[in-house]
Design an enzyme around this catalytic site. Structure first.
Site, PDB file in Angstrom:
ATOM      1  N   GLY A 132      19.608 -16.131 -11.126  1.00 55.06           N
ATOM      2  CA  GLY A 132      19.431 -14.713 -10.789  1.00 55.06           C
ATOM      3  C   GLY A 132      18.766 -14.552  -9.427  1.00 55.06           C
TER       4      GLY A 132
ATOM      5  N   GLY B 106      17.396 -17.836 -16.643  1.00 55.25           N
ATOM      6  CA  GLY B 106      17.905 -16.903 -15.632  1.00 55.25           C
ATOM      7  C   GLY B 106      17.774 -17.497 -14.242  1.00 55.25           C
TER       8      GLY B 106
ATOM      9  N   TYR C 104      16.261  -0.562 -20.395  1.00 57.48           N
ATOM     10  CA  TYR C 104      15.566  -1.653 -19.688  1.00 57.48           C
ATOM     11  C   TYR C 104      14.050  -1.467 -19.767  1.00 57.48           C
ATOM     12  CZ  TYR C 104      14.233  -4.499 -15.583  1.00 57.48           C
ATOM     13  OH  TYR C 104      13.655  -5.386 -14.726  1.00 57.48           O
TER      14      TYR C 104
HETATM   15  N1  SER Z   1      14.794  -4.152  -9.726  1.00 57.83           N
HETATM   16  C1  SER Z   1      14.764  -3.715 -11.083  1.00 57.83           C
HETATM   17  C2  SER Z   1      15.818  -2.729 -11.364  1.00 57.83           C
HETATM   18  O1  SER Z   1      16.117  -1.970 -10.473  1.00 57.83           O
HETATM   19  C3  SER Z   1      13.434  -3.101 -11.397  1.00 57.83           C
HETATM   20  O2  SER Z   1      12.754  -3.948 -12.237  1.00 57.83           O
HETATM   21  O3  SER Z   1      16.320  -2.673 -12.445  1.00 57.83           O
END
Ligand code: SER
Length: 318
Positions: free
Chosen positions: A12, A9, A143
Site C-alpha cells: 500500500g 498491507g 471507514y
Molecule cells: N487518507 C485517508 C483517506 O482519505 C484518511 O485516513 O481515506
C-alpha cells in the site's frame, strides 16, 4: 532493537515505503512484508515477502509462529472513498482483520501491535479546528466507524489482556513512491502527477476544503518513533499526528511557484461530503508530550521535495 516485524498491507501507499525504511534500520531479514497479491519488485528486493490474507486466521497464526514475529504493523485496510462505495468490504477487512491481529497478539503473546487509525475517526460533531486528541468521535463513514472500533478494541486488549497496542491517527499522507488506494485525501498526491504530466488537474474536492496532511518522511518517522517509544511514557494508545493543513487551492498555488502554467479546476464529487465531516486541522500536542513527536516538512518543503522526486522518477523536467 532486534525484533522481527511483520507488515500487512505492505504494498500500500504507506507499507511500500515503511517496509523499506524498517529494513534499512532493522535488517532486511527481520522485516517480513505480506499482502494478498504478488509483491512488487521493490518489496522482494531486500527481505522476505509472504502471501497473507488477514481474514484467514490459521494462515495468520502459522506465519507469526513460523517466522518468529515479535511486532505486527497491521496496515491492510480499505480507505474512506472505497469504503463508501463498498461498506461491507470495509467492515470485513478493517474490523475482522484488526480483530484477528489483536487475537493473534493475545494468543501468541506478541510484543506489540501497531494498527493505524485516521483523521476519519472524527465526525461532523467533532470540533474542526485544532481537534484535540481526546474529543467526541462520531464518524459518519464506514471507514471512520471501523477506525474508532480499532482504537477502542486495541485499547481494550491493552488493559484487559496486556497486549501492547499502539495507533496513529494519520492525516492525509503525501508520497512519491506508491499511490494511495482510494482515500479522500488522494487528490494531494494525484495533483503532482497531473501538474508534471499535463499541467492541469481537476480536483474532486472544493478549493477551500482544508484537511490535515503529512509528507511520507514524517509518516515513517512518526510510525517508527511510536513503535520505539518507551511503553511507560504512554498514557494514551491512539494519537493525533499532523504536520500541516492546506486546501486544494493552497497546494495548487504552491505548485504554481514552480510550474507557473499549472491550472486547476474543481469538480467536487461524493468525496466532498466525506472531507467536510473531518477536522480541518489537528492538535497533536499529546503525541509531542508522550513520545516526542515533531514533524519536519511543512507545505513549501513538501511540495519542493515531491516535485524533485517525481520529476526524476517520471523523467519530466519542470
Ligand atoms: N487518507 C485517508 C483517506 O482519505 C484518511 O485516513 O481515506
Amino acid at each position: 532493537m532486534s525484533k522481527r516485524i511483520l507488515v500487512t498491507g505492505s504494498y500500500g501507499q504507506i507499507g511500500t515505503e515503511l517496509v523499506g525504511e524498517l529494513r534499512r534500520r532493522y535488517g532486511g531479514e527481520n522485516v517480513v512484508a505480506t499482502g494478498r497479491k504478488k509483491p512488487p519488485a521493490i518489496l522482494k528486493r531486500d527481505g522476505p515477502y509472504y502471501q497473507l490474507d488477514v481474514l484467514n486466521v490459521s494462515q495468520l497464526h502459522q506465519l507469526l509462529v513460523d517466522l518468529d514475529i515479535d511486532i505486527v504493523i497491521h496496515n491492510a485496510s480499505v480507505l474512506s472513498a472505497v469504503g463508501e462505495k463498498n461498506p461491507q468490504l470495509a467492515y470485513r477487512t478493517n474490523v475482522e482483520g484488526a480483530y484477528n491481529v489483536l487475537e493473534a497478539a493475545r494468543i501468541l503473546e506478541l510484543d506489540q501491535v501497531m494498527i493505524p487509525s485516521s483523521i476519519a475517526a472524527f465526525g461532523p460533531s467533532t470540533p474542526k479546528e485544532n481537534t484535540p486528541n481526546d474529543v467526541i468521535m462520531r464518524p459518519t463513514t464506514m471507514y471512520g466507524v471501523t477506525k474508532v472500533f480499532i482504537e477502542l478494541l486495541g485499547e481494550y486488549y491493552t488493559h484487559r489482556f496486556d497486549v501492547d497496542f499502539r495507533s496513529l491517527r494519520y492525516p492525509g499522507i503525501i508520497s512519491s513512491e506508491a499511490l494511495p488506494g482510494g482515500g479522500t485525501t488522494d487528490y494531494a498526491v494525484e495533483i503532482f502527477y497531473e501538474a508534471l504530466k499535463n499541467k492541469r488537474y481537476t480536483c474532486f474536492l472544493a478549493k477551500d476544503t482544508a484537511l490535515p496532511m503529512m509528507y511520507m518522511p514524517d509518516c515513517l518517522k512518526a510510525t517508527i518513533d511510536l513503535i520505539e517509544a518507551d511503553a511507560s511514557r504512554l498514557k494514551h494508545r491512539s494519537f493525533n499526528v499532523t504536520a500541516m493543513s492546506f486546501t486544494p487551492e493552497e497546494i495548487a498555488n504552491e505548485i504554481k511557484k514552480y510550474i507557473p502554467e499549472f491550472e486547476i479546476e474543481y469538480k467536487p464529487d461524493y468525496r466532498q461530503q466525506i472531507a467536510e465531516s473531518w477536522p480541518r486541522s489537528i492538535d497533536d500536542s499529546v503525541a509531542r508530550e508522550e513520545w516526542g513527536w515533531k514533524p519536519e516538512y511543512d507545505l513549501p518543503a513538501m511540495v519542493k521535495d515531491m516535485l524533485d522526486r517525481l520529476s526524476k522518477r517520471l523523467g519530466i523536467e519542470y
